[in-house]
Scaffold this active site. Structure first.
Site, PDB file in Angstrom:
ATOM      1  N   CYS A 273       0.713  -1.192   0.003  1.00  0.00           N
ATOM      2  CA  CYS A 273      -0.188   0.055   0.052  1.00  0.00           C
ATOM      3  C   CYS A 273       1.037   1.346   0.013  1.00  0.00           C
ATOM      4  CB  CYS A 273      -1.046  -0.086   1.098  1.00  0.00           C
ATOM      5  SG  CYS A 273      -2.127   1.244   0.895  1.00  0.00           S
ATOM      6  N   HIS A 357      -3.877  -5.277  -0.137  1.00  0.00           N
ATOM      7  CA  HIS A 357      -3.415  -5.780   1.223  1.00  0.00           C
ATOM      8  C   HIS A 357      -3.550  -7.379   1.203  1.00  0.00           C
ATOM      9  CE1 HIS A 357      -3.444  -1.986   3.527  1.00  0.00           C
ATOM     10  NE2 HIS A 357      -4.098  -1.666   2.505  1.00  0.00           N
ATOM     11  N   GLU A 359      -2.612  -9.140   3.642  1.00  0.00           N
ATOM     12  CA  GLU A 359      -2.923  -9.877   4.593  1.00  0.00           C
ATOM     13  C   GLU A 359      -4.460  -9.760   5.049  1.00  0.00           C
ATOM     14  OE1 GLU A 359      -3.488  -5.371   5.128  1.00  0.00           O
ATOM     15  OE2 GLU A 359      -2.154  -6.868   4.075  1.00  0.00           O
TER      16      GLU A 359
END
Length: 395
Positions: A273, A357, A359
């Site tokens: 990001c 992202h 995650e």
């Protein structure tokens, strides 16, 4: 209640206890929730269907008021395990439907109570579909959400606040949300952890740290003002550049020289990001603000090497300018929504980053393998002939 009016027209509709005032002069009446009072921010929309608590506590949303496009928010309540930071960073939120009774065995508090406790101002009863279309067609706007149980609002003052809110361009928010001193992720302080990662905190999410820990990493988190020398003195196997809020060009002024020095050592570097954008700037590229950005957990991304499509979680309002990429930087991933750059890599070096992202939290886990890829690069580096005396790598 979804009445939309001009800011100079009419009085508060009967029963309204909340209002959204946009900088373009439109007023959206509703019902207040959470903290009483008002808050200003950049009004954005998020298309995820789940994970409202993770979204509100994501530091990347600092300075923003989130419009949730999914109408039913709050159904699973809140709990302390779903925080992505110690407290919410979003300025406020906008919902379509009233928050009903929560239904989850994990819930420890309902959403309105959680908002009051965490100073989040919210307005419900807004036509979020119409608002999202407005933001989609005209771009993000500054705005104010206000909650007054007595239904009394000074619209002229609220409009002035909205119009005085600073533009995201040139705004350095990462230094405001970063930690102030180095610390270690508690889950990695014991047991066998073969890989030491130093993570630069531009607004790092907890689930990134969990994912690195799950791959056998011991993690030291450092503030944005940490120098390359200080990072290398920690003897990392790799350096991670985290997500975060704000304009990457404004954030990176002090970090670009430090990232360049880290790159000169040959250490593996992974960015997500804002970290992806800062890496691109350090490599010589440029970034620019997007009209509406990508926010939500249903964003399709194509891997150019394999042709595979991953559904990803994203939250960003800036992107890398493709025409500015140096010849030794290759594009690895692109957005299927608008073709914007979603991943880059430095040719011949253990350096890569993604705009999205992996995650998740909230969102799909399609790209979790990127953390294993980072560990693989650290393993290759450790067993290569690359110099291990970091002090000699810097001028």
């Amino acid at each position: 209640m979804t009445d939309q009016t001009e800011c100079t027209a009419g009085l508060c509709p009967d029963g309204a206890t909340g209002v959204l005032v946009l900088a373009d002069g439109t007023v959206w009446w509703g019902h207040g929730l959470g903290r009483e009072g008002s808050t200003t921010g950049e009004v954005v929309f998020c298309t995820g269907m789940t994970g409202y608590q993770e979204t509100l506590t994501d530091p990347s949303f600092a300075g923003q008021i989130i419009t949730f496009t999914f109408p039913h928010i709050g159904n699973t309540g809140t709990n302390p395990d779903d925080h992505e930071a110690e407290h919410p960073f979003a300025r406020g939120c906008i919902l379509r439907a009233p928050v009903g009774i929560d239904s989850s065995w994990r819930a420890t508090a309902n959403l309105p109570e959680w908002m009051r406790r965490n100073n989040v101002v919210c307005v419900t009863g807004i036509d979020t579909r119409a608002l999202t279309i407005r933001l989609r067609d005209h771009g993000t706007l500054a705005g104010v959400v206000a909650h007054a149980p007595n239904g009394i609002f000074n619209l002229e003052h609220l409009l002035h606040q909205a119009r005085m809110h600073p533009s995201p361009d040139g705004l350095d928010l990462a230094t405001r949300v970063s930690c102030q001193q180095a610390w270690e992720w508690p889950d990695t302080q014991s047991g066998a952890r073969p890989w030491h990662v130093v993570a630069v905190d531009f607004g790092i999410k907890h689930n990134i740290l969990r994912c690195l820990a799950a791959e056998g990493c011991r993690i030291t988190i450092v503030p944005t003002h940490t120098t390359a020398r200080e990072i290398l003195d920690l003897a990392p196997d790799g350096v991670f550049l985290s997500n975060g809020p704000g304009d990457p060009a404004a954030t990176s002024h002090s970090m670009i020289p430090e990232v360049k020095r880290i790159l000169s050592t040959g250490l593996p570097v992974f960015g997500i990001c804002l970290g992806h954008q800062i890496l691109a700037l350090a490599l010589g590229a440029k970034t620019s603000r997007m009209m509406r950005g990508h926010r939500g957990s249903n964003q399709p991304v194509k891997c150019l090497a394999t042709g595979r499509i991953a559904i990803t979680s994203q939250n960003h309002g800036f992107a890398i300018d493709p025409a500015s990429l140096p010849n030794d930087v290759i594009v690895t991933h692109t957005s299927l929504f608008d073709g914007s750059i979603e991943g880059i890599a430095l040719q011949g070096r253990p350096v890569f980053s993604v705009q999205y992202h992996p995650e998740s939290s909230p969102g799909p886990k399609d790209s979790r393998s990127l953390f294993r890829d980072f560990v693989g690069l650290m393993q290759q580096y450790r067993h290569s002939s690359a110099p291990r005396r970091y002090a000699t790598a810097l001028p």
